[in-house]
Design a protein around this motif. Structure first.
Motif, PDB file in Angstrom:
ATOM      1  N   MET A 130     -10.196  -6.101  10.979  1.00 11.44           N
ATOM      2  CA  MET A 130      -9.842  -4.964  10.135  1.00 11.44           C
ATOM      3  C   MET A 130      -8.447  -4.462  10.511  1.00 11.44           C
ATOM      4  SD  MET A 130     -11.878  -1.337   9.664  1.00 11.44           S
ATOM      5  CE  MET A 130     -13.319  -2.139   8.954  1.00 11.44           C
ATOM      6  N   ARG A 131      -7.665  -4.148   9.509  1.00  6.92           N
ATOM      7  CA  ARG A 131      -6.355  -3.536   9.735  1.00  6.92           C
ATOM      8  C   ARG A 131      -6.507  -2.029   9.558  1.00  6.92           C
ATOM      9  NH1 ARG A 131      -3.164  -6.700   5.184  1.00  6.92           N
ATOM     10  NH2 ARG A 131      -5.172  -6.297   4.219  1.00  6.92           N
ATOM     11  N   ILE A 132      -6.171  -1.276  10.579  1.00  7.48           N
ATOM     12  CA  ILE A 132      -6.331   0.172  10.539  1.00  7.48           C
ATOM     13  C   ILE A 132      -4.965   0.831  10.645  1.00  7.48           C
ATOM     14  CG2 ILE A 132      -7.302   2.190  11.698  1.00  7.48           C
ATOM     15  CD1 ILE A 132      -9.682   0.494  12.462  1.00  7.48           C
ATOM     16  N   ALA A 133      -4.648   1.634   9.644  1.00  9.98           N
ATOM     17  CA  ALA A 133      -3.372   2.336   9.588  1.00  9.98           C
ATOM     18  C   ALA A 133      -3.600   3.834   9.721  1.00  9.98           C
ATOM     19  CB  ALA A 133      -2.651   2.028   8.279  1.00  9.98           C
TER      20      ALA A 133
ATOM     21  N   VAL B 130     -12.070  -3.441  26.429  1.00  9.58           N
ATOM     22  CA  VAL B 130     -11.296  -2.188  26.378  1.00  9.58           C
ATOM     23  C   VAL B 130     -10.169  -2.246  25.350  1.00  9.58           C
ATOM     24  CG1 VAL B 130     -11.835  -1.787  28.803  1.00  9.58           C
ATOM     25  CG2 VAL B 130      -9.600  -2.745  28.198  1.00  9.58           C
ATOM     26  N   ILE B 131     -10.014  -3.384  24.676  1.00  8.54           N
ATOM     27  CA  ILE B 131      -8.947  -3.529  23.688  1.00  8.54           C
ATOM     28  C   ILE B 131      -9.450  -3.129  22.306  1.00  8.54           C
ATOM     29  CG2 ILE B 131      -7.429  -5.173  22.506  1.00  8.54           C
ATOM     30  CD1 ILE B 131      -7.288  -6.752  25.105  1.00  8.54           C
ATOM     31  N   PHE B 132      -8.738  -2.220  21.679  1.00 11.52           N
ATOM     32  CA  PHE B 132      -9.043  -1.818  20.303  1.00 11.52           C
ATOM     33  C   PHE B 132      -8.439  -2.804  19.310  1.00 11.52           C
ATOM     34  CE2 PHE B 132      -7.713   0.807  16.565  1.00 11.52           C
ATOM     35  CZ  PHE B 132      -8.980   0.993  16.030  1.00 11.52           C
ATOM     36  N   GLY B 133      -7.196  -3.210  19.559  1.00  4.39           N
ATOM     37  CA  GLY B 133      -6.529  -4.145  18.662  1.00  4.39           C
ATOM     38  C   GLY B 133      -5.080  -4.352  19.053  1.00  4.39           C
ATOM     39  N   TYR B 134      -4.315  -4.882  18.107  1.00  8.10           N
ATOM     40  CA  TYR B 134      -2.942  -5.291  18.390  1.00  8.10           C
ATOM     41  C   TYR B 134      -2.026  -4.840  17.256  1.00  8.10           C
ATOM     42  CZ  TYR B 134      -5.439  -8.361  21.602  1.00  8.10           C
ATOM     43  OH  TYR B 134      -6.266  -8.843  22.578  1.00  8.10           O
TER      44      TYR B 134
ATOM     45  N   GLY C 193      -7.029   4.877   7.842  1.00  7.31           N
ATOM     46  CA  GLY C 193      -7.633   4.134   6.752  1.00  7.31           C
ATOM     47  C   GLY C 193      -7.648   2.651   7.044  1.00  7.31           C
ATOM     48  N   ALA C 194      -8.635   1.962   6.465  1.00  8.18           N
ATOM     49  CA  ALA C 194      -8.704   0.510   6.554  1.00  8.18           C
ATOM     50  C   ALA C 194      -7.842  -0.080   5.442  1.00  8.18           C
ATOM     51  CB  ALA C 194     -10.144   0.040   6.417  1.00  8.18           C
TER      52      ALA C 194
ATOM     53  N   GLU D  52      -4.376  -4.396  14.091  1.00  2.00           N
ATOM     54  CA  GLU D  52      -5.302  -5.462  13.695  1.00  2.00           C
ATOM     55  C   GLU D  52      -6.393  -5.547  14.762  1.00  2.00           C
ATOM     56  OE1 GLU D  52      -7.518  -7.633  12.220  1.00  2.00           O
ATOM     57  OE2 GLU D  52      -5.740  -7.874  10.934  1.00  2.00           O
ATOM     58  N   THR D  53      -7.644  -5.290  14.352  1.00  2.00           N
ATOM     59  CA  THR D  53      -8.746  -5.228  15.319  1.00  2.00           C
ATOM     60  C   THR D  53      -9.562  -6.520  15.397  1.00  2.00           C
ATOM     61  OG1 THR D  53     -10.327  -4.331  13.705  1.00  2.00           O
ATOM     62  CG2 THR D  53      -8.942  -2.746  14.905  1.00  2.00           C
TER      63      THR D  53
END
Length: 261
Positions: free
Chosen positions: A1-4, A134-138, A15-16, A173-174
């Motif tokens: 999922m891309r989270i902005a 522990v990583i949410f995303g990049y 938002g996704a 990016e999760t």
């Protein structure tokens, strides 16, 4: 999922991101915050109707220097035996489309394309086998550096910590796991011309080692950002330049350099 993270009508929300091309992108507004359990509201707004903000507001940005051998060598530095950390303050963070203000105390502003790791939970002394947890995303980052100041002052607080020196985005990016994130193409262009091109697999110290290293010393909080180093090809920016960092599987972060007002 891309989270902005974005602003609309004076309100800030997450938002996704849905869609593939810039004209198609929409945001499905998140109920709550993405670092805890959340739901998608089903209320969607076009990205073109909002202001996209830095994807997170970190308590701290921990950056690792000289983590690509060719970059260390291009500046005449030794390759460090252990991870080499420094900090960028939260006030250095800007988002996609925001202006990079050329620091008034420098005459040699350099770009540095980097993969940024976003922490998803409070953690300390993370064992290597638990790093993924522990990583949410990049996201994409540009570790802007006043190179002349860095050389002159030896320590890096002003050279790398000035306002607007840490563009992040365009979103987090999760869906990338550690194995995938550890071998991504990373590219930087200035006015459409390629300056940097490398792969995250070229890191001297991989993502796991960086998070183990810094979490031995301090607590990491949700939204904190770890910058993982830059490949070779760093170079100068001038007022008026448009600089873009693109990372495979994540997206493109673009900012323009302006004279500091």
């Amino acid at each position: 999922m891309r989270i902005a993270r974005f602003s609309i009508d004076g309100n800030v929300a997450f938002g996704a991101v849905e869609g593939d091309t810039p004209d198609e992108l929409v945001l499905d507004i998140i109920k709550g915050i993405p670092f805890a359990d959340f739901e998608l509201s089903g209320t969607k707004v076009p990205v073109s109707n909002v202001r996209v903000l830095p994807p997170v507001l970190p308590n701290k940005v921990v950056a690792f220097g000289r983590n690509y051998a060719e970059h260390a060598r291009e500046l005449g530095n030794e390759v460090p035996d252990a991870p080499f950390a420094f900090f960028k303050p939260s006030t250095s963070v800007i988002g996609p489309g925001d202006e990079i203000q050329y620091p008034s105390f420098s005459e040699e502003l350099h770009h540095e394309a980097e993969l940024a790791v976003v922490i998803g939970r409070m953690c300390r002394e993370v064992p290597r086998q638990r790093v993924q947890d522990v990583i949410f995303g990049y996201t994409c980052a540009n570790d802007l550096t006043a190179r002349d100041v860095q050389r002159r002052e030896k320590q890096w607080a002003r050279a790398k910590g000035f306002d607007t020196s840490c563009p992040l985005g365009p979103w987090v990016e999760t869906d990338l796991d550690l194995a995938t994130a550890s071998d991504l193409a990373i590219q930087l262009t200035v006015n459409g011309q390629q300056r940097q091109l490398g792969r995250t697999s070229e890191m001297i110290h991989p993502i796991e080692d960086l998070i183990v290293n810094i979490s031995e010393a301090m607590t990491l909080l949700p939204g904190d950002v770890i910058l993982t180093g830059t490949p070779a090809g760093v170079g100068p920016l001038a007022v008026g330049d448009e600089v873009s960092v693109s990372i495979q599987g994540i997206g493109t972060l673009t900012n323009k350099v302006v004279k500091r007002g």
